[in-house]
Design an enzyme around this catalytic site. Structure first.
Site, short mmCIF file in Angstrom:
data_model
loop_
_atom_site.label_atom_id
_atom_site.label_comp_id
_atom_site.label_asym_id
_atom_site.label_seq_id
_atom_site.Cartn_x
_atom_site.Cartn_y
_atom_site.Cartn_z
N ASP A 163 -4.13 0.76 -8.78
CA ASP A 163 -3.16 0.73 -9.87
C ASP A 163 -2.72 -0.71 -10.10
OD1 ASP A 163 -1.28 1.41 -11.70
OD2 ASP A 163 0.03 2.52 -10.34
N TYR A 217 0.20 8.71 -4.19
CA TYR A 217 0.83 9.28 -5.38
C TYR A 217 0.85 10.81 -5.34
CZ TYR A 217 0.58 4.60 -7.45
OH TYR A 217 0.72 3.26 -7.71
N ASP A 242 -4.36 -3.67 -13.07
CA ASP A 242 -3.50 -4.31 -14.08
C ASP A 242 -3.58 -5.82 -13.97
OD1 ASP A 242 -2.70 -1.99 -15.21
OD2 ASP A 242 -0.55 -2.40 -15.05
N ASP A 289 -3.81 -7.71 0.08
CA ASP A 289 -3.01 -8.90 -0.25
C ASP A 289 -3.92 -10.08 -0.60
OD1 ASP A 289 -3.70 -8.48 2.39
OD2 ASP A 289 -2.07 -9.65 3.22
N LYS A 307 -6.12 -1.96 3.58
CA LYS A 307 -5.12 -2.65 4.40
C LYS A 307 -5.37 -2.20 5.85
CE LYS A 307 -1.41 -5.28 4.65
NZ LYS A 307 -1.46 -6.72 4.39
#
Ligand code: NAD
Length: 361
Positions: free
Chosen positions: A248, A141, A252, A224, A192
């Site tokens: 992020d 980001y 959620d 994943d 990852k």
């Protein structure tokens, strides 16, 4: 020493839910010996109205000098057409980066009284208590270079950079290990590493840190798989640590395991445990000013503030028990209401928590 708390109510339901959280703080000051002073300032749309910008200089100065910050929420349709730098959400992002709040703590706790609000089967989620620790000021980001350019074939392409240096990984890692050491002692680092070099480095740094925390069991999981496991068997997790973008998304996902956004607090911490505390939800303009908002996420954010910034874990426990007690009594705001429960408004819910605190719940 008297702690200084900056109160930034913001927009929409922000002022309503923060007022209830302030009632709780006032009760702790009056009856449980909490030594603090509160000072209020505008942020977001309210900042724009007061001073022409979403993070007025006086508000930033107050936040900078405070030991902790309690924020309601920012944003609303009234400010959606402003230029991007003037929009309310910019005030929030600026606060996080100006104060170097790199560690985002997002607990996903499912109060057993609310288990039927979850979309998952009760036995999968009842008693859920996960802490997601997300890196908040680095990663893709913020990475440079970034942009949209035209390539040699004359086609436009967008690009961002996923970058973490060792120092950034180490400080979020330490925060997560410290938290895990105070909980069940299990830390799962999500990355990852099968595809990304940055994740290889992330793993290396986490492994090196683990030597300093012999009582914490470190495991690694690909992002994943972590998404899948969070929905399949979420109770396997204690503390999860991950980078900005993975965090992020996963936070959620974890939040929704609990059913109601009106119940979820969060914290963003700097290296000295100074923090900004806020509910996970937004300013809910659709219900603002109607005494409908659930103030519990904000009240639980005060509990996090006491635990992580003010060194008052015992008072934090009291707030959590008081919230549990009002839920036991069957009180529910509209967002968590189910058949047979007593429906109450924002103010009545805040009053009920204060009464439960007084009763020593
Ligand atoms: P939202 O979280 O404000 O609302 C989503 C839904 O949840 C709405 O139906 C709302 O009524 C409900 N809801 C939210 N909080 C609630 C509470 N405490 N009690 C009961 N119901 C609640 O998200 P949105 O509608 O996407 O965004 C509204 C505004 O908030 C936008 O301007 C957005 O930019 C802003 N926003 C701010 C923050 C923040 O300040 N941290 C976060 C997200 C969105």
């Amino acid at each position: 020493m008297t702690a200084k708390i900056a109160i930034l109510p913001g927009d929409g339901i922000g002022p309503e839910i923060v007022a209830e959280a302030v009632k709780v703080i006032d009760c702790l000051r009056g009856e449980f010996g909490l030594d603090c002073e509160l000072e209020q300032a505008p942020v977001g749309g309210a900042g724009y109205e007061a001073a022409g910008e979403p993070l007025p200089a006086d508000t930033l100065a107050l936040a900078g000098s405070a030991d902790a910050i309690l924020l309601g929420a920012v944003g609303g349709p009234r400010w959606d057409s402003l230029d991007r730098p003037l929009r309310p959400e910019r005030g929030l992002l600026a606060l996080r980066s100006e104060l170097n709040l790199f560690g985002n703590l997002r607990p996903a706790i499912l109060y057993p009284q609310l288990a039927e609000a979850s979309a998952l089967r009760q036995e999968v989620v009842a008693g859920l208590d996960i802490m997601i620790v997300r890196e908040l000021t680095g990663g893709i980001y913020f990475g440079e270079p970034r942009g949209v350019r035209t390539n040699s074939a004359g086609e436009r392409e967008g690009f961002n950079t996923l970058i973490y240096n060792e120092g950034e990984i180490e400080r979020i890692g330490r925060l997560a290990f410290d938290i895990a050491a105070k909980r069940e002692g299990r830390l799962c680092s999500v990355d990852k590493a099968n595809v990304l070099e940055v994740s290889e480095l992330w793993r290396e740094v986490m492994e090196a840190l683990a030597r300093d925390y012999p009582d914490v069991e470190l495991s690694h999981m690909y992002v994943d798989n972590a998404a899948m496991q969070l929905v399949r068997a979420p109770k396997q997790f204690d503390v999860v640590v991950t980078g900005n973008m993975f965090g992020d998304i996963l936070s959620d996902c974890a939040a929704m395991l609990t059913g109601s956004i009106g119940m979820l607090p969060s914290a963003s911490l700097d290296a000295d445990s100074k923090g900004m505390y806020e509910p996970v939800h937004g300013s809910a303009p659709d219900i603002a000013g109607q005494d409908l908002a659930n103030p519990l996420a904000t009240i639980l954010s005060v509990a996090m503030m006491l635990r992580y910034s003010l060194g008052q874990g015992e008072l934090a426990d009291r707030i959590q028990r008081a919230v549990g007690s009002v839920l036991d009594d069957g009180l529910r705001t509209a967002d968590i209401h189910t058949h047979g429960a007593e429906r109450v408004g924002t103010r009545a819910m805040g009053d009920a928590v204060v009464n439960a605190l007084r009763a020593g719940a």
